[in-house]
Design a protein around this motif. Structure first.
Motif, PDB file in Angstrom:
ATOM      1  N   ALA A 248      54.828  75.747  69.794  1.00 50.32           N
ATOM      2  CA  ALA A 248      56.436  75.941  69.489  1.00 50.32           C
ATOM      3  C   ALA A 248      56.481  75.739  68.229  1.00 50.32           C
ATOM      4  N   ALA A 249      55.737  74.741  67.239  1.00 54.10           N
ATOM      5  CA  ALA A 249      55.625  75.373  66.044  1.00 54.10           C
ATOM      6  C   ALA A 249      55.664  76.962  65.384  1.00 54.10           C
ATOM      7  N   LEU A 250      54.760  77.613  65.744  1.00 54.74           N
ATOM      8  CA  LEU A 250      54.744  78.688  64.969  1.00 54.74           C
ATOM      9  C   LEU A 250      56.653  79.825  65.967  1.00 54.74           C
TER      10      LEU A 250
ATOM     11  N   LEU B 268      61.493  71.605  59.376  1.00 59.20           N
ATOM     12  CA  LEU B 268      60.753  71.177  60.649  1.00 59.20           C
ATOM     13  C   LEU B 268      60.442  69.862  61.272  1.00 59.20           C
ATOM     14  N   LEU B 269      61.534  69.212  61.983  1.00 59.26           N
ATOM     15  CA  LEU B 269      61.568  67.792  62.412  1.00 59.26           C
ATOM     16  C   LEU B 269      60.665  67.405  63.577  1.00 59.26           C
ATOM     17  N   PHE B 270      59.435  67.246  63.534  1.00 61.20           N
ATOM     18  CA  PHE B 270      58.611  66.581  65.050  1.00 61.20           C
ATOM     19  C   PHE B 270      58.347  64.779  65.015  1.00 61.20           C
ATOM     20  N   ALA B 271      57.725  64.757  66.082  1.00 61.13           N
ATOM     21  CA  ALA B 271      57.990  63.065  66.654  1.00 61.13           C
ATOM     22  C   ALA B 271      56.379  63.522  67.104  1.00 61.13           C
ATOM     23  N   GLY B 272      55.907  62.290  66.705  1.00 63.80           N
ATOM     24  CA  GLY B 272      54.661  62.143  66.823  1.00 63.80           C
ATOM     25  C   GLY B 272      53.684  61.463  66.402  1.00 63.80           C
TER      26      GLY B 272
ATOM     27  N   ARG C 103      48.440  66.825  63.180  1.00 63.60           N
ATOM     28  CA  ARG C 103      47.283  68.352  63.012  1.00 63.60           C
ATOM     29  C   ARG C 103      47.278  69.801  63.365  1.00 63.60           C
ATOM     30  N   ASN C 104      48.100  69.640  64.722  1.00 69.37           N
ATOM     31  CA  ASN C 104      49.086  70.791  65.253  1.00 69.37           C
ATOM     32  C   ASN C 104      49.752  71.490  64.529  1.00 69.37           C
ATOM     33  N   ILE C 105      50.545  70.710  64.380  1.00 65.42           N
ATOM     34  CA  ILE C 105      51.463  71.374  63.560  1.00 65.42           C
ATOM     35  C   ILE C 105      51.094  71.714  61.951  1.00 65.42           C
ATOM     36  N   CYS C 106      49.828  71.261  61.034  1.00 66.80           N
ATOM     37  CA  CYS C 106      49.877  71.800  60.030  1.00 66.80           C
ATOM     38  C   CYS C 106      48.809  72.861  60.301  1.00 66.80           C
ATOM     39  N   ALA C 107      47.994  73.387  61.462  1.00 63.41           N
ATOM     40  CA  ALA C 107      47.556  74.406  61.696  1.00 63.41           C
ATOM     41  C   ALA C 107      47.976  75.715  61.510  1.00 63.41           C
ATOM     42  N   ILE C 108      49.588  75.716  61.823  1.00 63.58           N
ATOM     43  CA  ILE C 108      49.794  76.554  62.417  1.00 63.58           C
ATOM     44  C   ILE C 108      51.071  76.689  61.062  1.00 63.58           C
ATOM     45  N   VAL C 109      52.114  75.962  60.463  1.00 66.45           N
ATOM     46  CA  VAL C 109      52.845  76.531  59.114  1.00 66.45           C
ATOM     47  C   VAL C 109      52.206  75.582  57.897  1.00 66.45           C
ATOM     48  N   GLY C 110      50.265  75.330  57.282  1.00 74.01           N
ATOM     49  CA  GLY C 110      50.200  75.319  56.356  1.00 74.01           C
ATOM     50  C   GLY C 110      51.123  73.998  55.847  1.00 74.01           C
ATOM     51  N   ASP C 111      50.496  74.760  54.037  1.00 75.59           N
ATOM     52  CA  ASP C 111      51.089  74.180  52.787  1.00 75.59           C
ATOM     53  C   ASP C 111      52.696  74.744  52.749  1.00 75.59           C
ATOM     54  N   HIS C 112      53.002  76.261  53.152  1.00 70.42           N
ATOM     55  CA  HIS C 112      54.653  76.502  52.810  1.00 70.42           C
ATOM     56  C   HIS C 112      55.511  76.468  53.705  1.00 70.42           C
ATOM     57  N   PHE C 113      55.748  75.326  54.464  1.00 66.63           N
ATOM     58  CA  PHE C 113      56.954  75.737  55.461  1.00 66.63           C
ATOM     59  C   PHE C 113      56.983  73.869  55.210  1.00 66.63           C
TER      60      PHE C 113
ATOM     61  N   GLY D 109      44.269  68.553  56.137  1.00 69.57           N
ATOM     62  CA  GLY D 109      45.347  70.222  55.112  1.00 69.57           C
ATOM     63  C   GLY D 109      46.503  68.735  53.984  1.00 69.57           C
ATOM     64  N   GLU D 110      47.444  69.889  53.825  1.00 70.46           N
ATOM     65  CA  GLU D 110      48.661  69.284  53.076  1.00 70.46           C
ATOM     66  C   GLU D 110      48.803  69.661  54.150  1.00 70.46           C
ATOM     67  N   MET D 111      50.867  69.320  54.186  1.00 65.16           N
ATOM     68  CA  MET D 111      51.649  70.153  53.714  1.00 65.16           C
ATOM     69  C   MET D 111      53.241  69.602  53.318  1.00 65.16           C
ATOM     70  N   GLN D 112      54.297  70.598  52.991  1.00 63.21           N
ATOM     71  CA  GLN D 112      55.252  70.058  52.266  1.00 63.21           C
ATOM     72  C   GLN D 112      56.281  69.224  53.044  1.00 63.21           C
ATOM     73  N   ILE D 113      56.714  68.312  52.477  1.00 59.54           N
ATOM     74  CA  ILE D 113      57.538  67.171  53.049  1.00 59.54           C
ATOM     75  C   ILE D 113      58.519  67.175  51.923  1.00 59.54           C
ATOM     76  N   PRO D 114      60.470  66.501  52.063  1.00 59.73           N
ATOM     77  CA  PRO D 114      60.846  66.460  51.241  1.00 59.73           C
ATOM     78  C   PRO D 114      61.016  64.762  49.981  1.00 59.73           C
ATOM     79  N   LYS D 115      60.716  65.062  48.886  1.00 63.24           N
ATOM     80  CA  LYS D 115      59.647  63.886  48.126  1.00 63.24           C
ATOM     81  C   LYS D 115      61.107  62.517  48.348  1.00 63.24           C
ATOM     82  N   GLU D 116      61.130  62.133  49.331  1.00 66.25           N
ATOM     83  CA  GLU D 116      62.044  61.000  48.817  1.00 66.25           C
ATOM     84  C   GLU D 116      61.487  59.755  49.405  1.00 66.25           C
ATOM     85  N   LEU D 117      61.402  59.193  48.050  1.00 65.91           N
ATOM     86  CA  LEU D 117      59.996  57.938  48.445  1.00 65.91           C
ATOM     87  C   LEU D 117      61.043  56.735  49.441  1.00 65.91           C
ATOM     88  N   ARG D 118      62.302  56.615  49.352  1.00 66.85           N
ATOM     89  CA  ARG D 118      62.882  55.119  49.862  1.00 66.85           C
ATOM     90  C   ARG D 118      62.225  55.847  51.321  1.00 66.85           C
ATOM     91  N   TYR D 119      61.748  57.004  52.098  1.00 69.58           N
ATOM     92  CA  TYR D 119      61.854  56.961  53.753  1.00 69.58           C
ATOM     93  C   TYR D 119      61.126  57.420  54.099  1.00 69.58           C
TER      94      TYR D 119
END
Length: 387
Positions: free
Chosen positions: A101-103, A113-117, A123-133, A195-205
């Protein structure tokens, strides 16, 4: 103006083992075991809390998702323009479904990509999108160590709202962490960075990565334990999870479930590693017995909990056995929060967080609460109002 393309994935079984003391949903047969024990899936409900905040912007949002409980039902029920780009062929979804689904969503060119889990889903999503999405997690697992999750489901919705309304949102990289759940169920926390992924940097949230390790200041922990133990008369004491509460049990000389919930009365172990339903039965039985007694002879129930280091959660992470109905039955005034001042200082003035899944209860729990930080030593510390 083109519509905001929101990718949306739900892991329907995320955290299903939490309320029945299975400490997660990973592992062969765990989902079936959890369901047989009376667990119910909550991931869709938590995802709906996040998505509902975006309802005023439905005309400007297209939701791209997977079929059924993986996102389609949630988005359509809330009235969103929904396009299914991945079809799971199984009635019980797997990690492979999350990855596929992530792919599909990445290939669709969604804006985020907003995901609940939980950590396994990340980990599953990181394996597909990496740190560039760009991604953002809605917390729906038991223990969440990764820094890719919002502090609450509603907080996730607020971050997406900022993007939809074209506010300036900076991206940053956050660690994806996970633990070995087989060891976790044996009381051992062994976290690993995947690994790591890109996220919005909003420290309040967005939450911090959980601080690992046990408290090292043994003298302070002894003082805290002494304060709690001195209060243990005839009342029923429910002891939550965590290394700080485990020290209380250690000082009592009682067997402890580090990552579960135990029950103590008159300094004796009444029940160990209880599920939500078992705890509810104990609470109800205790209250019924008290109704038969004169007012001056009645004894209450106390709940002893600590906070998650580095994050500040007191409810909603790793203690799903403490459900809204149980917390309400105990009462806010009977909750004892224990933590070292070092642990509080490490929060860097960030408030404590409650994420029970019951918005009215979350509001009732907010404000300044006393935290036991030593023997006869307390500080007042704020609990954040729901985002």
């Amino acid at each position: 103006m083109s519509k905001f393309k929101l990718g949306f994935i739900i892991n329907p079984i995320a955290g299903i083992g939490g309320s029945v003391a299975l400490k997660g949903s990973d592992g062969e047969g765990i989902t079936e075991k959890a369901l047989n024990l009376g667990a119910s899936a909550k991931a869709n409900q938590r995802a709906a809390h996040a998505l509902a905040l975006l309802s005023p912007y439905q005309d400007n949002i297209s939701v791209y998702t997977a079929n059924g409980e993986m996102g389609e039902h949630c988005a359509k029920n809330l009235g969103f323009n929904t396009q299914v780009v991945y079809q799971s062929s199984s009635s019980q979804t797997t990690a492979k479904d999350t990855e596929q689904a992530a792919l599909a969503l990445m290939n669709e060119g969604v804006d985020i990509l907003l995901f609940a889990g939980g950590d396994g889903t990340a980990r599953n999503i990181c394996a597909i999108v990496g740190d560039h999405f760009p991604v953002l997690g809605i917390p729906a697992g038991c223990k969440i160590h990764s820094g890719v999750y919002a502090v609450t489901p509603k907080a996730a919705g607020r971050v997406i709202e900022m993007m939809v309304t074209r506010q300036l949102v900076t991206l940053t990289e956050a660690d994806v962490m996970d633990i070995d759940e087989s060891l976790f169920r044996s009381g051992v926390v062994k976290a690993k960075r995947f690994g790591e992924m890109q996220i919005p940097k909003e420290l309040r949230y967005v939450q911090a990565v959980k601080s690992g390790g046990k408290e090292s200041n043994e003298l302070v922990l002894q003082d805290i334990a002494a304060d709690v133990i001195e209060q243990m008369d005839e009342e029923l004491f429910i002891i939550g999870s965590g290394s700080t509460t485990a020290f209380v049990m250690e000082e009592l000389g009682l067997e402890n479930t580090l990552l579960g919930v135990d029950v103590v009365q008159e300094q004796n172990l009444v029940a160990s590693d209880v599920t939500e339903s078992q705890l509810w039965q104990l609470v109800q039985k205790h209250k019924q017995e008290q109704l038969k007694l004169p007012e001056q002879e009645k004894i209450g129930i106390k709940l002893v909990i600590t906070l998650i280091g580095g994050q500040g959660h007191i409810f909603g992470r790793g203690n799903q056995q403490l459900s809204p109905r149980i917390i309400k039955a105990i009462g806010k005034e009977n909750i004892i929060i224990i933590a070292t001042k070092t642990k509080l200082t490490a929060l860097d003035h960030k408030p404590l967080i409650v994420d029970t899944g019951d918005s009215e209860l979350d509001i009732a729990l907010c404000g300044y609460l006393p935290i036991t930080t030593g023997y006869k030593d307390q500080v007042l510390y704020p609990v954040a109002s729901p985002q």
